[in-house]
Write a protein that holds these residues in place. Structure first.
Motif, PDB file in Angstrom:
ATOM      1  N   ILE A  71       0.864  -1.177   0.000  1.00 13.54           N
ATOM      2  CA  ILE A  71       0.000   0.000   0.000  1.00 13.54           C
ATOM      3  C   ILE A  71       0.902   1.229   0.000  1.00 13.54           C
ATOM      4  CG2 ILE A  71      -1.758   1.297   1.250  1.00 13.54           C
ATOM      5  CD1 ILE A  71      -2.714  -1.315   2.455  1.00 13.54           C
ATOM      6  N   GLN A  72       0.602   2.162  -0.902  1.00 13.11           N
ATOM      7  CA  GLN A  72       1.345   3.417  -0.986  1.00 13.11           C
ATOM      8  C   GLN A  72       0.404   4.587  -0.730  1.00 13.11           C
ATOM      9  OE1 GLN A  72       3.248   3.624  -4.826  1.00 13.11           O
ATOM     10  NE2 GLN A  72       4.812   2.095  -4.314  1.00 13.11           N
ATOM     11  N   ILE A  73       0.941   5.594  -0.064  1.00 15.45           N
ATOM     12  CA  ILE A  73       0.220   6.839   0.162  1.00 15.45           C
ATOM     13  C   ILE A  73       1.047   7.961  -0.455  1.00 15.45           C
ATOM     14  CG2 ILE A  73      -0.734   8.438   1.859  1.00 15.45           C
ATOM     15  CD1 ILE A  73      -2.209   5.822   1.849  1.00 15.45           C
ATOM     16  N   ALA A  74       0.449   8.705  -1.349  1.00 15.70           N
ATOM     17  CA  ALA A  74       1.134   9.805  -2.035  1.00 15.70           C
ATOM     18  C   ALA A  74       2.431   9.333  -2.688  1.00 15.70           C
ATOM     19  CB  ALA A  74       1.410  10.951  -1.061  1.00 15.70           C
ATOM     20  N   GLY A  75       2.423   8.130  -3.228  1.00 13.79           N
ATOM     21  CA  GLY A  75       3.578   7.614  -3.937  1.00 13.79           C
ATOM     22  C   GLY A  75       4.667   7.036  -3.075  1.00 13.79           C
ATOM     23  N   HIS A  76       4.462   6.965  -1.750  1.00 15.11           N
ATOM     24  CA  HIS A  76       5.481   6.438  -0.845  1.00 15.11           C
ATOM     25  C   HIS A  76       4.961   5.169  -0.170  1.00 15.11           C
ATOM     26  CE1 HIS A  76       7.942  10.039  -1.279  1.00 15.11           C
ATOM     27  NE2 HIS A  76       6.831  10.763  -1.109  1.00 15.11           N
ATOM     28  N   GLU A  77       5.864   4.222   0.072  1.00 15.10           N
ATOM     29  CA  GLU A  77       5.486   2.972   0.723  1.00 15.10           C
ATOM     30  C   GLU A  77       4.885   3.250   2.093  1.00 15.10           C
ATOM     31  OE1 GLU A  77       7.456  -1.336   2.075  1.00 15.10           O
ATOM     32  OE2 GLU A  77       8.761   0.374   1.573  1.00 15.10           O
TER      33      GLU A  77
END
Length: 327
Positions: free
Chosen positions: A83-89
């Motif tokens: 799962i990524q949030i705003a392109g970050h792990e």
């Protein structure tokens, strides 16, 4: 007097409005008395594919902002997802028949770090809040519906006109389950289910439920465009919704079979074999040949353990080791 006369009119208008908002009932795809046999439905509950890759999906857990989800699954029990949030792990989980690995970068429901251990289902529950076993999670993301382990009995079957599902009810010692099936292009496909555990007072407590929505054909099979998952709680913050943007059926996973064949193991080519020494049957004091039946049969070699594709294991690069999550 006028208000008394208007009251029935308003009531009739409200009833008509409510009826207009109610979706029309969906008729069953079979004639009366021609419902599918329970055995046929149970046979359709398992996923029809061996592996699935989802490179793009959205996941929403409760009221938290939605994140980007990508995963790879292979039956019966291999999975790797991030799962990524705003392109970050944000958090990553992988498991196979030998164990699990979990990278927590930012999820606040467990400590930051790298976790690893033997096979354990608690990693799934800590991540999703839903008590799925590894094989159950793999079955549902491949488009199937987990089924109670036998022995069980079929205690009910009915048509749900609201969702357009054939509903099967199962009962096993200590558990009950509802399975749902949708009729797509002339074939029954799993559309979800609910599992309950029977408490000591006889009441049923929900363990999990799932619903596959908008079933559509994908490369010779049928998969959902959206899946809803819920655990024991009925609160909205415990609901997990996965919306798929792309699905790749049976992707190439590399060689997951044994690394080498045993067909030629232990054999030498005639041109390269060493000549026998005196003790091996040459001239001199050779030992008498063994009597047939006196020599015990050779023990067959143990089958080579299947190689697990590296996609189903994570490393702990950049994270502090935390040991086992499930202790």
């Amino acid at each position: 007097m006028r208000s008394r006369l208007l009251a029935p009119v308003f009531a009739a208008l409200l009833a008509a409005a409510a009826a207009g908002c109610r979706p029309p009932e969906i008729l069953p795809p079979y004639a009366t008395g021609q419902a599918p046999e329970p055995e046929a439905l149970l046979g359709a509950a398992a996923p029809k594919i061996s592996a699935l890759q989802v490179p793009v999906a959205k996941i929403r857990i409760g009221r938290a902002p939605s994140g980007n989800l990508m995963f790879l699954a292979q039956k019966p029990g291999r999975f790797s997802g991030q799962i990524q949030i705003a392109g970050h792990e944000f958090v990553s989980l992988a498991f196979n028949e030998r164990g699990y690995t979990l990278r927590n970068v930012a999820a606040d429901n467990l400590p930051t770090g790298f976790f690893a251990g033997p096979p354990a289902d608690c990693a799934i529950q800590r991540l999703l809040g839903v008590p799925f076993a590894a094989r159950e999670l793999v079955s549902l993301v491949l488009g199937g519906a987990p089924v109670l382990a036998p022995p069980y009995e079929v205690v009910g079957q009915s048509w749900d006109p609201r969702h357009g599902h054939e509903v099967l009810r199962l009962r096993a010692p200590g558990y009950e389950q509802e399975l749902r099936f949708a009729f797509v292009d002339g074939v029954w496909w799993p559309a979800g289910g609910t599992l309950w555990q029977r408490r000591s007072d006889g009441q049923l407590a929900r363990m999990w439920s799932l619903l596959h929505e908008e079933l559509h054909p994908v490369d010779g099979t049928v998969l959902p465009r959206r899946t809803r998952l819920a655990g024991p709680s009925s609160r909205r913050q415990d609901l997990v919704i996965i919306t798929y943007a792309a699905q790749t059926v049976d992707p190439a996973l590399g060689d997951s079979s044994a690394a080498a064949s045993d067909d030629d193991a232990g054999w030498e080519d005639e041109d390269t074999a060493s000549p026998p020494s005196d003790a091996e049957g040459g001239e001199g004091d050779a030992s008498p040949p063994p009597v047939p039946g006196d020599t015990p049969p050779a023990t067959p070699p143990a089958p080579a353990e299947a190689a697990i594709p590296p996609q189903f294991t994570l490393d702990g690069a950049g994270l502090a080791p935390r040991g086992e999550l499930c202790r």
